[in-house]
Each structure stands twice: as C-alpha cells, then as structure tokens.
Scaffold this motif. Sequence first.
Motif, mmCIF file in Angstrom:
data_model
loop_
_atom_site.group_PDB
_atom_site.id
_atom_site.type_symbol
_atom_site.label_atom_id
_atom_site.label_comp_id
_atom_site.label_asym_id
_atom_site.label_seq_id
_atom_site.Cartn_x
_atom_site.Cartn_y
_atom_site.Cartn_z
ATOM 1 N N GLY A 1 3.562 6.576 -2.688
ATOM 2 C CA GLY A 1 2.842 7.811 -2.940
ATOM 3 C C GLY A 1 3.425 8.595 -4.090
ATOM 4 N N ASP A 2 4.619 8.199 -4.524
ATOM 5 C CA ASP A 2 5.262 8.807 -5.683
ATOM 6 C C ASP A 2 4.919 7.967 -6.901
ATOM 7 O OD1 ASP A 2 6.903 9.789 -7.660
ATOM 8 O OD2 ASP A 2 8.767 9.596 -6.530
ATOM 9 N N ASP A 3 4.136 8.527 -7.823
ATOM 10 C CA ASP A 3 3.689 7.723 -8.960
ATOM 11 C C ASP A 3 4.795 7.461 -9.980
ATOM 12 O OD1 ASP A 3 3.919 10.175 -10.189
ATOM 13 O OD2 ASP A 3 1.789 10.389 -10.648
ATOM 14 N N HIS A 4 5.994 7.995 -9.733
ATOM 15 C CA HIS A 4 7.123 7.690 -10.603
ATOM 16 C C HIS A 4 7.894 6.456 -10.126
ATOM 17 C CE1 HIS A 4 6.470 11.993 -11.668
ATOM 18 N NE2 HIS A 4 6.804 11.560 -12.868
ATOM 19 N N GLU A 5 7.569 5.958 -8.929
ATOM 20 C CA GLU A 5 8.240 4.759 -8.442
ATOM 21 C C GLU A 5 7.843 3.556 -9.295
ATOM 22 O OE1 GLU A 5 7.531 4.034 -4.303
ATOM 23 O OE2 GLU A 5 8.257 6.009 -3.690
ATOM 24 N N THR A 6 8.818 2.744 -9.628
ATOM 25 C CA THR A 6 8.566 1.515 -10.368
ATOM 26 C C THR A 6 8.647 0.335 -9.407
ATOM 27 O OG1 THR A 6 10.900 1.129 -10.884
ATOM 28 C CG2 THR A 6 9.663 2.561 -12.384
ATOM 29 N N ALA A 7 8.453 -0.859 -9.936
ATOM 30 C CA ALA A 7 8.578 -2.052 -9.104
ATOM 31 C C ALA A 7 9.977 -2.173 -8.519
ATOM 32 C CB ALA A 7 8.239 -3.293 -9.927
ATOM 33 N N GLU A 8 10.979 -1.683 -9.253
ATOM 34 C CA GLU A 8 12.364 -1.794 -8.800
ATOM 35 C C GLU A 8 12.760 -0.686 -7.827
ATOM 36 O OE1 GLU A 8 11.512 -2.265 -12.060
ATOM 37 O OE2 GLU A 8 11.729 -4.432 -11.821
ATOM 38 N N THR A 9 12.119 0.487 -7.930
ATOM 39 C CA THR A 9 12.508 1.623 -7.083
ATOM 40 C C THR A 9 11.512 1.891 -5.955
ATOM 41 O OG1 THR A 9 11.355 3.245 -8.488
ATOM 42 C CG2 THR A 9 13.648 2.696 -9.058
ATOM 43 N N SER A 10 10.518 1.047 -5.802
ATOM 44 C CA SER A 10 9.473 1.283 -4.813
ATOM 45 C C SER A 10 10.026 1.361 -3.394
ATOM 46 C CB SER A 10 8.429 0.154 -4.872
ATOM 47 O OG SER A 10 7.517 0.265 -3.794
ATOM 48 N N THR B 1 -3.591 1.409 -13.391
ATOM 49 C CA THR B 1 -4.603 1.773 -12.406
ATOM 50 C C THR B 1 -3.944 1.803 -11.034
ATOM 51 O OG1 THR B 1 -6.342 0.681 -13.697
ATOM 52 C CG2 THR B 1 -6.823 1.140 -11.385
ATOM 53 N N ARG B 2 -4.216 2.858 -10.255
ATOM 54 C CA ARG B 2 -3.673 2.969 -8.898
ATOM 55 C C ARG B 2 -4.819 3.134 -7.913
ATOM 56 N NH1 ARG B 2 -0.693 7.656 -7.795
ATOM 57 N NH2 ARG B 2 0.869 6.683 -6.427
ATOM 58 N N ILE B 3 -4.799 2.354 -6.837
ATOM 59 C CA ILE B 3 -5.754 2.532 -5.751
ATOM 60 C C ILE B 3 -4.987 2.567 -4.434
ATOM 61 C CG2 ILE B 3 -7.637 1.397 -7.010
ATOM 62 C CD1 ILE B 3 -7.243 -1.046 -5.207
ATOM 63 N N LYS B 4 -5.585 3.168 -3.434
ATOM 64 C CA LYS B 4 -4.904 3.350 -2.152
ATOM 65 C C LYS B 4 -4.858 2.056 -1.339
ATOM 66 C CE LYS B 4 -6.220 8.209 -1.789
ATOM 67 N NZ LYS B 4 -7.200 9.145 -1.219
ATOM 68 N N ILE B 5 -3.763 1.918 -0.604
ATOM 69 C CA ILE B 5 -3.605 0.870 0.403
ATOM 70 C C ILE B 5 -3.552 1.565 1.762
ATOM 71 C CG2 ILE B 5 -2.177 -1.003 1.283
ATOM 72 C CD1 ILE B 5 -0.890 -1.158 -1.514
ATOM 73 N N PHE B 6 -4.460 1.214 2.659
ATOM 74 C CA PHE B 6 -4.449 1.772 4.009
ATOM 75 C C PHE B 6 -3.895 0.717 4.968
ATOM 76 C CE2 PHE B 6 -7.877 4.053 1.825
ATOM 77 C CZ PHE B 6 -7.505 5.366 2.067
ATOM 78 N N TYR B 7 -2.708 0.974 5.495
ATOM 79 C CA TYR B 7 -2.134 0.061 6.485
ATOM 80 C C TYR B 7 -2.625 0.495 7.861
ATOM 81 C CZ TYR B 7 1.152 -2.664 9.225
ATOM 82 O OH TYR B 7 1.703 -3.550 10.128
ATOM 83 N N ARG B 8 -3.343 -0.403 8.554
ATOM 84 C CA ARG B 8 -4.050 -0.059 9.788
ATOM 85 C C ARG B 8 -3.456 -0.807 10.981
ATOM 86 N NH1 ARG B 8 -10.309 -0.162 8.919
ATOM 87 N NH2 ARG B 8 -9.721 1.720 7.735
#
Length: 242
Positions: free
Chosen positions: A63-72, A137-144
Amino acid sequence: MNLLSKSLCAALLSIAGVASSAHAAVQIVGTRVVYPAAEREVTVRVLNSGNAPRLIQAWADSGDDHETAETSKAPFLINPPLSRIDAGKGQTFRLMFNGAPVPQDRESVYWLNIVEIPTRPDAKSGADNYLQFAVRTRIKIFYRPTTLSGDPASAATQLTWKATQRDGKVALTCTNGSAYNVSMGDVHLKGAANRDNVTGGGMCPAKGSETFLLDGADTGTVAYSVIDDYGAMKERESPYTR
C-alpha cells in the motif's frame, strides 16, 4: 535488478537528451486481482500493444507506493519478476501468496506494480537526443480468506453514510460492516451542479470507514458507482444521516 529498482524509485524516468515522446504500451488484462486463499497461485496477463519490445519489472507492495521489489512488505511472490515482452506479445505473471499471517475475518488489500521500460532507440534511427520514461501501473490485489461470510456482490448494501461539514463542504463518511472491500469509481452528492469537482472514487474498506470531501448541496442522498470483481460498475444511491 537492484540498480533498476533504485532508478525507478528515484523518478521512474531516464533522461538521455532533450526531446522525445513517451506513452504506455504495456497493459494489464483486468482492473484488479482477486486472490482466493484456497488457490495456490493466481495469474495476471500483461500485453505489449506497442511496436517495440519492453522490459517489465513486476512486484507487489503493501500500500506504500514507495516500496520497491527489494523493500516490499506484501506477502506475495511474483514470477517472473523481470521479463522482456516483444511487440504485440504478452506475458503471464504468476502471483503466489507466501503464507504470511494476514487477517482472516476480512479481505486484505495490496497492490500489483507493473513497470515498463522502453528499449533504447536504434542508432540508425538518428534519434541522438531523446527522453526515455519508465511507466508504472498499479492495480489492487484483494486477498480473500476462505473463512469469510457473506457475499462480495452484496457488500455495498451494508454501507452506511454519515455527513458532517468541513471547510464549507460536505464530508461524507462511509462505514462498511462487511468482510469485503467496496471499490467505487465515483462518489458524489445526488444532483451536484458541478460534476467536475466530485471525487474520482475510492474504496470503503472491509470492517472500516472512509471519508469523502464533496462539493454540492447537502441533499441527503449520495450517488456512487460500485466496481465488482470483474471491473464492471453498478450505479447506486443511498441516504445519509447528519
């Protein structure tokens, strides 16, 4: 890959000259990802509609758009994390939950990031000066979770709305008692004279609330469009209290 992520995080662009044009050629198939907990993995399809190859980096964030692949901090693995898509071709990414502890009484929301980097112009093209952009591009992931009760399609019927005044505008708070997030493409006061100033939408989180600051007269009715799992919109109206 570390160097790539650092450069994208800094500005998501690379400059090599003074003149150019840029546009997004890579498109994600779908507007959201729904990840049922019972599934081992979910696939996401990406298409390159451009006339040149693109380098693609994919990762999830919390949810933090500053996260990178390494800091996710998102509990997902994506394979392949880095790929090349030729012009007119596609790529399927496999999204896998890593088993990290997440709430089991509601949906959790994360974000899928797809970054495209255009290839460098061919030396024969004569493009000595050019501006090259990396587009994200960012889209939401809903974990259900499988333990959820109720129905995501009817979650919007459980929303309640309450209005207050803030800075001369109506601050409309939406409360969601269901276990499912309710995404909205638009939220506005019914009969708002200036539709250019209505909110662009948002989300009322599962078992949570969100406040929308709206223009227009306090009519007692809010109009909004609900986005379902497939990206389709349904118009709704609801009364609100004061």
